[in-house]
Design an enzyme around this catalytic site. Structure first.
Site, short mmCIF file in Angstrom:
data_model
loop_
_atom_site.label_atom_id
_atom_site.label_comp_id
_atom_site.label_asym_id
_atom_site.label_seq_id
_atom_site.Cartn_x
_atom_site.Cartn_y
_atom_site.Cartn_z
N LEU A 1 14.10 10.85 41.79
CA LEU A 1 13.07 11.34 42.73
C LEU A 1 13.08 10.49 44.00
CD1 LEU A 1 10.69 13.11 43.60
CD2 LEU A 1 9.18 11.53 42.36
N ASP B 1 18.56 3.46 44.82
CA ASP B 1 18.17 4.87 44.98
C ASP B 1 18.17 5.26 46.45
OD1 ASP B 1 17.61 4.50 42.28
OD2 ASP B 1 15.44 4.30 42.62
N GLY C 1 10.53 7.54 40.34
CA GLY C 1 11.59 7.68 39.35
C GLY C 1 12.89 7.65 40.13
N GLY D 1 24.48 -5.30 46.18
CA GLY D 1 23.31 -6.00 46.71
C GLY D 1 23.52 -6.40 48.16
N ASN E 1 22.60 3.25 36.86
CA ASN E 1 21.24 2.77 36.58
C ASN E 1 21.02 2.46 35.10
OD1 ASN E 1 19.91 2.47 38.96
ND2 ASN E 1 19.16 4.57 39.06
P1 ADP Z 1 21.09 -1.28 42.60
O1 ADP Z 1 19.63 -1.28 42.99
O2 ADP Z 1 21.58 0.08 42.23
O3 ADP Z 1 21.48 -2.35 41.63
P2 ADP Z 1 21.97 -2.93 44.84
O4 ADP Z 1 21.09 -4.03 44.38
O5 ADP Z 1 23.42 -3.22 44.99
O6 ADP Z 1 21.87 -1.59 43.95
O7 ADP Z 1 21.40 -2.43 46.23
C1 ADP Z 1 21.79 -1.21 46.81
C2 ADP Z 1 22.06 -1.40 48.27
O8 ADP Z 1 20.91 -1.95 48.91
C3 ADP Z 1 23.19 -2.34 48.58
O9 ADP Z 1 24.44 -1.67 48.55
C4 ADP Z 1 22.84 -2.78 49.99
O10 ADP Z 1 23.26 -1.79 50.91
C5 ADP Z 1 21.32 -2.82 49.96
N1 ADP Z 1 20.82 -4.16 49.63
C6 ADP Z 1 20.40 -4.62 48.43
N2 ADP Z 1 19.99 -5.91 48.50
C7 ADP Z 1 20.15 -6.29 49.80
C8 ADP Z 1 19.92 -7.49 50.56
N3 ADP Z 1 19.43 -8.60 49.99
N4 ADP Z 1 20.22 -7.47 51.88
C9 ADP Z 1 20.70 -6.36 52.48
N5 ADP Z 1 20.94 -5.21 51.82
C10 ADP Z 1 20.68 -5.16 50.52
#
Ligand code: ADP
Length: 311
Positions: free
Chosen positions: A36, A264, A33, A233, A171
């Site tokens: 969690l 998370d 979750g 991301g 989220n």
């Molecule tokens: P959420 O899951 O909340 O949508 P993100 O997709 O932005 O958040 O991912 C959270 C964090 O994970 C990012 O800020 C980054 O630090 C890391 N991250 C996510 N995708 C990648 C990737 N393809 N390469 C490197 N780091 C990543």
């Protein structure tokens, strides 16, 4: 001396996770979750004298017992877990199609966690008031009744006035909300009431219709959110509320296996540094490093043995 936060509560819903294999008759059981997941990574990254607690509601059934045993096996406390006499935990199944695409099917509409702050919060608000930092998400909000949400918002005002800090992640899960307008209204209230914000560009674009990261940042400036990170991301996070001492670049991940719990785990890493009094640069890097590890392994939680081996 920088301010430190020794007692941290993560508040929300944990569910039973069934990972179905290709053949009928076999499934792996896990527990996960959003809040969690954050609690577990935070616990793994903090020194032992810090306390991380997961606060939720479960049932009195054997699966609830197993879930609590799993959480405790991670060193995360469950002392303030509510036990509903009739309800049971929510459940979801993960199935994978021939192309490797994963689907999630949920049974969570009557879960025990939905009663987390029922009956005026029971003793749960009093228990939360003894923590230094409380983290919750828009999934936590979405599963609560309007009356429980209002009670939570009122409790947050008192908690912050007494010096407590609140962290929040949007989220956004549209299916959990009554409608879009309510989600927008309540998530905006939460952003305005938090000390540390963890929005992600995709969630904010979906929920508020922002055009891009810049538009999200502008809206947050308008809210007066003091601190946090905008998750973007693979592009790496942007700091919210401060611009000094921030990293110029982030490690790229060559082979992303599964982005479940990226956000998370990012929050777990970020808060592990924040709680120890580190600056924004160290917090952003710790968040990114933790998420970068998690997305190279399948599932939300990297098994403890693999984590300890440094994967
Ligand atoms: P959420 O899951 O909340 O949508 P993100 O997709 O932005 O958040 O991912 C959270 C964090 O994970 C990012 O800020 C980054 O630090 C890391 N991250 C996510 N995708 C990648 C990737 N393809 N390469 C490197 N780091 C990543």
């Amino acid at each position: 001396m920088p301010e430190t936060f020794k007692r941290i509560a993560c508040v929300g819903e944990a569910m039973i996770e069934l990972s179905l294999g290709a053949s009928e008759g076999a499934a792996r059981v896990g527990y996960a979750g959003d809040t969690l997941n954050t609690a577990i990574y935070l616990r793994r990254l903090l020194p032992e004298d810090y306390e991380v607690e997961f606060v939720s509601a479960v049932g009195v059934d054997p699966l609830s017992d197993r879930m609590l045993a799993f959480i405790e096996s991670e060193g995360v406390g469950v002392a303030h877990m509510r036990r509903h006499p009739d309800r049971i935990p929510g459940l979801y199944a993960i199935t994978t199609d021939d192309a490797g695409e994963r689907s999630f099917t949920y049974w969570r509409s009557a879960s025990a966690a939905r009663t987390l702050f029922a009956d005026d919060g029971g003793e749960t608000f009093a228990a939360l008031s003894r923590f230094d930092l409380v983290y919750f998400s828009a999934i936590t909000l979405a599963i609560l009744s309007p009356a429980q949400r209002a009670d939570l918002f009122a409790w947050i005002d008192g908690f912050r006035a007494a010096g407590g800090k609140v962290a929040f992640d949007s989220n956004f899960r549209p299916k959990l909300w009554e409608n879009l307008a309510t989600a927008q209204k309540d998530v905006e209230i939460a952003w305005r009431k938090c000390d540390i914000a963890f929005p992600s560009v995709d969630d904010e674009m979906d929920l508020f219709g922002d055009a891009d990261a810049e538009a999200v940042m502008q809206r947050f400036e308008g809210y007066g959110v003091p601190y946090g990170a905008l998750k973007r991301g693979g592009e790496g996070p942007l700091p919210i509320g401060v611009s000094l001492d921030t990293p110029n670049s982030y490690r790229m991940v060559d082979k992303v296996v599964d982005t479940t719990a990226a956000g998370d785990s990012f929050i777990g890493g970020f808060l592990s540094q924040y709680a120890q009094g580190a600056g924004i640069g160290a917090a952003l890097l710790a968040g990114h490093e933790c998420a970068a590890r998690v997305i190279t392994c399948p599932g939300a939680i990297i098994p403890k043995e693999i984590w300890n081996a440094g994967a």
